[in-house]
Each structure stands twice: as structure tokens, then as C-alpha cells.
Design a protein around this motif. Sequence first.
Motif, PDB file in Angstrom:
ATOM      1  N   GLN A 293       0.823  -1.214   0.000  1.00 54.32           N
ATOM      2  CA  GLN A 293       0.000   0.000   0.000  1.00 54.32           C
ATOM      3  C   GLN A 293       0.858   1.266   0.000  1.00 54.32           C
ATOM      4  O   GLN A 293       0.505   2.261  -0.633  1.00 54.32           O
ATOM      5  N   ASN A 294       1.983   1.222   0.729  1.00 53.24           N
ATOM      6  CA  ASN A 294       2.869   2.385   0.733  1.00 53.24           C
ATOM      7  C   ASN A 294       3.295   2.755  -0.686  1.00 53.24           C
ATOM      8  O   ASN A 294       3.324   3.921  -1.052  1.00 53.24           O
ATOM      9  N   LEU A 295       3.614   1.729  -1.471  1.00 49.61           N
ATOM     10  CA  LEU A 295       4.074   1.980  -2.837  1.00 49.61           C
ATOM     11  C   LEU A 295       2.922   2.434  -3.728  1.00 49.61           C
ATOM     12  O   LEU A 295       3.054   3.374  -4.516  1.00 49.61           O
ATOM     13  N   GLN A 296       1.784   1.786  -3.561  1.00 55.42           N
ATOM     14  CA  GLN A 296       0.652   2.113  -4.436  1.00 55.42           C
ATOM     15  C   GLN A 296       0.107   3.511  -4.174  1.00 55.42           C
ATOM     16  O   GLN A 296      -0.122   4.285  -5.103  1.00 55.42           O
ATOM     17  N   VAL A 297      -0.084   3.810  -2.894  1.00 58.61           N
ATOM     18  CA  VAL A 297      -0.641   5.122  -2.552  1.00 58.61           C
ATOM     19  C   VAL A 297       0.284   6.236  -3.048  1.00 58.61           C
ATOM     20  O   VAL A 297      -0.146   7.211  -3.664  1.00 58.61           O
ATOM     21  N   TYR A 298       1.576   6.048  -2.834  1.00 55.61           N
ATOM     22  CA  TYR A 298       2.526   7.090  -3.221  1.00 55.61           C
ATOM     23  C   TYR A 298       2.595   7.245  -4.736  1.00 55.61           C
ATOM     24  O   TYR A 298       2.681   8.351  -5.261  1.00 55.61           O
ATOM     25  N   GLY A 299       2.532   6.127  -5.428  1.00 58.25           N
ATOM     26  CA  GLY A 299       2.581   6.171  -6.887  1.00 58.25           C
ATOM     27  C   GLY A 299       1.434   6.967  -7.491  1.00 58.25           C
ATOM     28  O   GLY A 299       1.584   7.632  -8.514  1.00 58.25           O
TER      29      GLY A 299
ATOM     30  N   TYR B 282       0.192   9.658  -6.362  1.00 57.46           N
ATOM     31  CA  TYR B 282       0.478  11.102  -6.318  1.00 57.46           C
ATOM     32  C   TYR B 282       1.250  11.554  -7.552  1.00 57.46           C
ATOM     33  O   TYR B 282       1.337  12.741  -7.837  1.00 57.46           O
ATOM     34  N   PHE B 283       1.832  10.581  -8.257  1.00 54.43           N
ATOM     35  CA  PHE B 283       2.585  10.909  -9.464  1.00 54.43           C
ATOM     36  C   PHE B 283       1.755  10.687 -10.722  1.00 54.43           C
ATOM     37  O   PHE B 283       2.289  10.593 -11.818  1.00 54.43           O
ATOM     38  N   GLY B 284       0.450  10.584 -10.522  1.00 47.13           N
ATOM     39  CA  GLY B 284      -0.436  10.493 -11.669  1.00 47.13           C
ATOM     40  C   GLY B 284      -0.485   9.123 -12.326  1.00 47.13           C
ATOM     41  O   GLY B 284      -1.048   8.986 -13.412  1.00 47.13           O
ATOM     42  N   LEU B 285       0.082   8.106 -11.677  1.00 46.89           N
ATOM     43  CA  LEU B 285       0.021   6.766 -12.261  1.00 46.89           C
ATOM     44  C   LEU B 285      -1.388   6.188 -12.067  1.00 46.89           C
ATOM     45  O   LEU B 285      -2.049   6.475 -11.067  1.00 46.89           O
ATOM     46  N   THR B 286      -1.823   5.386 -13.022  1.00 54.39           N
ATOM     47  CA  THR B 286      -3.139   4.765 -12.885  1.00 54.39           C
ATOM     48  C   THR B 286      -3.061   3.651 -11.849  1.00 54.39           C
ATOM     49  O   THR B 286      -1.977   3.205 -11.466  1.00 54.39           O
ATOM     50  N   ARG B 287      -4.252   3.185 -11.430  1.00 56.92           N
ATOM     51  CA  ARG B 287      -4.278   2.099 -10.453  1.00 56.92           C
ATOM     52  C   ARG B 287      -3.579   0.868 -10.979  1.00 56.92           C
ATOM     53  O   ARG B 287      -2.883   0.165 -10.257  1.00 56.92           O
ATOM     54  N   LYS B 288      -3.798   0.599 -12.252  1.00 58.06           N
ATOM     55  CA  LYS B 288      -3.188  -0.580 -12.864  1.00 58.06           C
ATOM     56  C   LYS B 288      -1.662  -0.425 -12.851  1.00 58.06           C
ATOM     57  O   LYS B 288      -0.930  -1.358 -12.522  1.00 58.06           O
TER      58      LYS B 288
ATOM     59  N   LYS C  15       3.711  -1.697 -10.669  1.00 60.39           N
ATOM     60  CA  LYS C  15       4.956  -1.080 -10.197  1.00 60.39           C
ATOM     61  C   LYS C  15       5.301  -1.570  -8.791  1.00 60.39           C
ATOM     62  O   LYS C  15       6.473  -1.807  -8.481  1.00 60.39           O
ATOM     63  N   ALA C  16       4.300  -1.688  -7.949  1.00 60.23           N
ATOM     64  CA  ALA C  16       4.540  -2.120  -6.565  1.00 60.23           C
ATOM     65  C   ALA C  16       5.148  -3.522  -6.551  1.00 60.23           C
ATOM     66  O   ALA C  16       6.103  -3.791  -5.813  1.00 60.23           O
ATOM     67  N   VAL C  17       4.627  -4.408  -7.384  1.00 66.78           N
ATOM     68  CA  VAL C  17       5.147  -5.779  -7.439  1.00 66.78           C
ATOM     69  C   VAL C  17       6.614  -5.755  -7.853  1.00 66.78           C
ATOM     70  O   VAL C  17       7.467  -6.398  -7.244  1.00 66.78           O
TER      71      VAL C  17
ATOM     72  N   VAL D 132       9.077   4.967  -7.635  1.00 63.63           N
ATOM     73  CA  VAL D 132       7.777   4.589  -8.168  1.00 63.63           C
ATOM     74  C   VAL D 132       7.468   5.288  -9.500  1.00 63.63           C
ATOM     75  O   VAL D 132       6.712   4.785 -10.318  1.00 63.63           O
ATOM     76  N   ASN D 133       8.090   6.439  -9.715  1.00 64.82           N
ATOM     77  CA  ASN D 133       7.860   7.203 -10.955  1.00 64.82           C
ATOM     78  C   ASN D 133       9.010   7.040 -11.947  1.00 64.82           C
ATOM     79  O   ASN D 133       9.164   7.875 -12.836  1.00 64.82           O
ATOM     80  N   ASP D 134       9.816   5.990 -11.790  1.00 60.37           N
ATOM     81  CA  ASP D 134      11.002   5.811 -12.646  1.00 60.37           C
ATOM     82  C   ASP D 134      11.807   7.096 -12.743  1.00 60.37           C
ATOM     83  O   ASP D 134      12.013   7.644 -13.840  1.00 60.37           O
TER      84      ASP D 134
END
Lengths: 310, 274
Positions: free
Chosen positions: A99-105, A107-113, A118-120, A154-156
Motif C-alpha cells: 500500500q505504501n508503494l501504491q498510494v505514493y505512486g 500522487y505521481f499520476g500513475l493509474t491504479r493498474k 509497479k509495486a510488485v 515509483v515514478n522511474d
Amino acid sequence: MRSDEAIISGTGLVKRFADFEAVRGIDFQVRRGEAFGFLGPNGAGKSSTMRMVSCMSPRSGGELRVLGMDPDRKGPAIRARIGVVPQQDNLDLELTVRQNLQVYGRYFGLTRKEVRAKAVELMEFARLTDRADHDVQPLSGGMKRRLTIARALVNDPEVLLLDEPTTGLDPQARHLLWEKLFQLKQRGVTLIITTHYMDEAEQLCDRLVVMDGGKIVAEGSPAELITRYATREVLELRFPPGDQHAAVDKVRDLAERVEVLPDRLLLYTEDGDAATTRAHDRGVRPISTLVRRSSLEDVFLRLTGRTLVD
Amino acid sequence: MTATLDRPTAAATGSVVGAWRAVWLRVEGRWTWYRRHWTASLLASGLQPVLFLAAMGIGFGSQVRPGPLTDGVPYLAYVAPTILVSGLITVGVTEAGLPVLSGFKWKQDYWAVASSPVSSGQLFGAELVWIALRLTFGAAVYLVVAAVAGGWTSAGALLVPPIAILAGVACAAPVMAFAATTKGDGHVFAAVNRFVVMPMTLFAGTFFPVERLPLPVRPLAWISPLWHGNELVRGAALGGLRWWPALGHLAVLVALLVVGIALGRRAFQRRLVV
């Protein structure tokens, strides 16, 4: 883009807090793809510089360009393309690793998918896959640190800023972390690292600046700095505290330079073993002797007259 | 290793999202947290006003005969609207205090947000929206429970939740601003509760009309946001609300909200962008 272009450049950069000047006019350039270090003791102005570069802290004077943009005007656009690893982990301890990775990602405009995938990928990179759905709170310091770094990726990001990345970690955790950072560098991520650890700077940095009292006192690759400011070898003569002063005159001409520390003398020389023998011949009897190669610690001592840690 | 990490990092994948989207994404992050920890905060945000309704409206109210003091209606109907306002203000102020200070100081997740493209002002907006959503949830539960208990006497009751939420958020915003400027350990919020929220709850017309207060202290009730909210909801639920006073009360709450938002945005910016 040319690989030698400056991805970040500061000119006469100043940071002032009320009546305290933390950064006092520094010039530096970071090239794309290199690992660049700010080395210095606590309070040297490293973190203040990092916060300005990461567009979280406005500069008080001078010029700063990050990815060709002015942080004062393009802060969010720059932050979208960099990764920031703060000195203190600020993970959400009440969420899981994933969740830490997903929630933060997000904020950078990444989609849920995108954040799910990315988290994996990042958990695998940070060797946290088996902790994916565990709370962050009970993780070890090294694991939290790796998660903080993973989160910053998370945002490369094109640039990863790490403020004291391994402070407080045990040696094993440090080496694992260095390995991860090295992998990132190989992938072309520009790394900017602050540290007060010599070995870390030597391990990780292609180029670094030595900071002291808000100023840059030297700049170069670790090897260049050592060649320029120290000799090839150092002979350490350890004495009971206080006794070292008596031996100074006897050994002064055995080395290019002698540093007097509270419990030992450092003799800077091209041949440590020869100096050891000659010191012994002159009746110098330390508790112990050690011949070692010069390090950035010696560079710092030379430049500032102080040791880095303590 | 998967493909994306292996490719040369020529271009980052992050982008700057629009202001409202940024607010929404942060709220989404809060929701992720809430789904995991909702039980712990249920009492505070959802049930607290319901407990007050049970104790004061139903329990204590059974001993009160309808009369001029209660506008002629049963005590339960008299206090059902105002207990919600007072409850949501309490929850709003609580959520705007220590949890916000913690975001800066202990939990420090605000700093993590500050290093993303989301701005400090958007973060403030999101935290306020999040509080509003929590209050909305509490209000919805309360609306149903009070209806079952017989606390509503007219369709005007439907106006009570939005007014109560407005009052709660209007009080939360300036407290968030205050929390963002607080450097200490947050003991001050216990004082805020003890010396502002609690007296307001007791004396600003929630349980009895402020006209029963001694004249010298009545102005203290009049300047409290709770009294303005109470006047509005009681008028809406029991009837008798006149336009001009209603607009005046509404204006006070909206003004408080607007000022709170302005101060809060500034305080968040000052704390995070240093």
C-alpha cells in the motif's frame, strides 16, 4: 541528450534560515548518469542543499537548475521526475508495504493498474516481496530504508536523491543497500547522495564535493581527491592519550605531513612500512602501529583540520 | 527483473496532475488507510453524536416535559438537530488537531507528500475534504438513528446534516491551520477541547436556549460557530427559520470556513516549504 550535460547545476547557491546561513554560496554540476556525492560532517549544509535540489525548499540566493528547470517556478514538474529519499524514513507505518508503494505512486499520476504492477516490481527489487501485505511498522531498519528507496522509484525517476542513505544501518544492511544503488546507477539513474561516511562516498560516488560550514572545500573523484590532498599511505601511531605529543618532533621529518589526533599521530607518506621502521629506530614506542591507504577521511582532515565523524 | 526497471531511465513516468485530482488522490490514500483502521476511529467519527443522542435526547429527554423552553416539542426533537452540529464540530476539531500535527511531526507522511508533485495547498485541501467525508459518514448514520428514535418532526430534518457538516468543516479548517503552526507536543489541543469546544458544547444552545444564560456571558455563545449552526438546524428541523437571520448565520459559518482555508493553506505552505 548528451551524456555529459549538467542535469543539475547550482551557482552561488545560498540557503538562509532567519539569521543562520546553512549553505553559503556553492557551485556544483551533476552530469546525467553519474553518482554525485555531498560529503561532509553533520551541519555542513548537505541536507539543506538536497532539499533545495529536490524542490522542497526554496533557495535564498543564487541560481539552481534541475532537469533544466527552475525549482521556484516548476517545483511540481521537477518533483514528478525525481525521487527523494529523506534522511528519516517517512513511510506510512500503518499501511502495508504494498500500500505504501501504491498510494505514493498515485500522487505521481500513475493509474491504479500502473501502481499495482509497479509495486510488485519494486518489492522484488527491494527484496520485500515476502512482506508485501505486512504492516510496515515491524520491519527492520534496513527493510524500511529499502522500502523508502523503492517508494522513491515509483515514478522511474531520472534523478534519485538520497540523504544519508545508510545512517543507522548495520554493515550487512548497508552493503545490500549499496548493491541496490549500484544496480540503479547501472540502469542510468543519476544518483545524488549525501553522506558523512567515507567508505560510502568511496564506494558509490563517481564524483563528489566536500562540504564544510556551508561551503564546498574540494571537488573531484574520490581517487583524485586522495591524490591531491593526501599521500598514498598513512602510518597511524597509537599512543595513550596525551603521550603522542612527545613523539611528534621525532617523527616530523619521516612524513610529508603529520596530523596530531587525541590518541594518535598520522604520518602521511608514500611508504608506510619504511616510516614504521625508521620511527622504531628513533626510539618511538607507540601502543600499536597501522599502515593503511589514504582515504577520504584523510582528505577531510587535511582540508578542515577535523575528523568527519565526531 | 521486469521490463520497466531495466529500460534506461530516459524519461520518468511521473506527471503533475490537476489540483482537484491531486486532492482526490490524497483522499484516496486516506481511504486506503481508513479501510485498514476504521474500527479504531468509528467511535470518534461515527458514533459519538449517536451516543449523545441516546444519553441526552432519549435518556435525559424522557424526564423533560415539552414546554415553552423546548419550543413546545419533545426534548428529543429539540436536541436531535443540535446534538449533530455539536458532535460534528467536536469530531472535526479533534481530527484537525493532533492528527494534523502528527502528519508533520510524528507520522511525517505530509513530508512524503511534499516530495511528490502534490503541493502543500492541495495536501491541505485533501485533508479538509477527508474530514468532511468523515463528518458526512457520521451525519448519515446519525440521520437514520435519530429518525428511528423519533427525533425528526419534519422534512426540514434533511437540511440538518449539510448544515452540521458545514459547521464541522468550518471549525476544522482554522484548527488545521493552528495545528500546522504548532511546534510543541500537542498538549495545546487538550486545552482547545477543554476551554473552547467543551464550553461551547454545553452553553451554545445545544441543550437549552442561550436566553437562559446570564446576560453578560451570552455574547460568548453568540460568537461561537456552534450557536450559529444550532440556530440554523433547529430552525430548519422545527420550523420558524426566517430568511435574514438564516443568511446571517450561514454567512458566519461560510466566512469561518473561507478564512480557515486561507490560513490553513498558508500554514501548510510555511511548514512544508522551508
